[in-house]
Design a protein around this motif. Structure first.
Motif, PDB file in Angstrom:
ATOM      1  N   GLY A 144     -17.701 -11.206  -6.257  1.00  0.00           N
ATOM      2  CA  GLY A 144     -17.205 -11.723  -5.145  1.00  0.00           C
ATOM      3  C   GLY A 144     -15.962 -11.100  -4.405  1.00  0.00           C
ATOM      4  N   THR A 145     -16.204  -9.778  -4.730  1.00  0.00           N
ATOM      5  CA  THR A 145     -14.832  -8.771  -4.269  1.00  0.00           C
ATOM      6  C   THR A 145     -15.391  -8.332  -2.802  1.00  0.00           C
ATOM      7  N   PHE A 146     -14.736  -8.421  -1.952  1.00  0.00           N
ATOM      8  CA  PHE A 146     -14.991  -7.723  -0.499  1.00  0.00           C
ATOM      9  C   PHE A 146     -16.293  -8.156  -0.240  1.00  0.00           C
ATOM     10  N   TRP A 168      -8.393 -14.817  -4.344  1.00  0.00           N
ATOM     11  CA  TRP A 168      -7.025 -14.245  -4.797  1.00  0.00           C
ATOM     12  C   TRP A 168      -6.783 -12.931  -3.828  1.00  0.00           C
ATOM     13  N   LEU A 169      -7.858 -11.980  -3.864  1.00  0.00           N
ATOM     14  CA  LEU A 169      -7.769 -10.741  -3.045  1.00  0.00           C
ATOM     15  C   LEU A 169      -7.450 -10.584  -1.692  1.00  0.00           C
ATOM     16  N   LEU A 190      -4.077  -9.194   0.169  1.00  0.00           N
ATOM     17  CA  LEU A 190      -4.300  -8.251   1.188  1.00  0.00           C
ATOM     18  C   LEU A 190      -3.610  -8.718   2.574  1.00  0.00           C
ATOM     19  N   LYS A 191      -3.899  -9.699   3.079  1.00  0.00           N
ATOM     20  CA  LYS A 191      -3.376 -10.417   4.342  1.00  0.00           C
ATOM     21  C   LYS A 191      -1.851 -10.281   4.280  1.00  0.00           C
ATOM     22  N   ARG A 192      -1.134 -10.894   3.057  1.00  0.00           N
ATOM     23  CA  ARG A 192       0.193 -10.870   3.008  1.00  0.00           C
ATOM     24  C   ARG A 192       0.875  -9.259   3.249  1.00  0.00           C
ATOM     25  N   LYS A 193       0.139  -8.291   2.356  1.00  0.00           N
ATOM     26  CA  LYS A 193       0.504  -7.172   2.284  1.00  0.00           C
ATOM     27  C   LYS A 193       0.476  -6.434   3.613  1.00  0.00           C
TER      28      LYS A 193
END
Length: 174
Positions: free
Chosen positions: A96-98, A147-148, A152-155
């Motif tokens: 469930g990554t990208f 979580w990812l 990434l949105k915050r970063k």
């Protein structure tokens, strides 16, 4: 209404997770022999080119021309990118990554296999990948995307000096 349910429903989230993991498993198992036993795409490409002849060919001439003049001369690149791509699509979907991107890349590969005259499970996987793409983030909520993606949105919002929680005004730019 259906799209909203697909993208927000908890029931859809669980169904999509099962579909996502199964499709990822199919990619990994199809890829395993390519990774462990060596892989040479030239035979597949030559076979697809040969299927472009006749009255009702399963492979269209434009695709055969692409294979013959672009893909076959660069077969060493495809010998690396195909197994690596299949592995990453399978791993991305299982974990469930990208998820949306992994499903999109699986969809692209399935189209390439279908264009080459290989039916097998490609049509079925293509439909399921399309469903995963339509579901947007809901397909990856039970996975590492939970979580990812917020991370990434915050970063990236910080780097662009924009808060992703605040809507942009009409004349503002990011």
């Amino acid at each position: 209404m259906w799209m909203s349910w697909l993208q927000t429903s908890k029931i859809a989230m669980w169904v999509l997770t099962m579909i996502r993991v199964w499709v990822g498993y199919k990619w990994l198992t199809a890829d395993w022999t390519k990774l462990t036993g060596g892989f040479d795409a030239s035979g597949f490409m030559k076979g697809a080119i040969a299927k472009s002849a006749g009255e009702h060919p399963p492979v269209q001439g434009w695709w055969a021309a692409f294979l013959e003049h672009a893909a076959l001369p660069g077969v060493k690149f495809f010998n690396i990118i195909v197994p690596l791509g299949e592995f990453l699509v399978g791993l991305g979907l299982i974990l469930g990554t990208f998820t949306t991107f992994a499903a999109l890349m699986g969809l692209v590969m399935n189209f390439a296999y279908l264009f080459s005259g290989s039916i097998s499970t490609n049509g079925q996987l293509l439909l399921l990948e399309f469903l995963l793409i339509l579901s947007a983030a809901n397909a990856g909520r039970i996975g590492l995307d939970r979580w990812l993606m917020p991370f990434l949105k915050r970063k990236f919002a910080r780097k662009m000096n924009v808060s992703y929680h605040e809507p942009l005004m009409n004349n503002q730019t990011a």
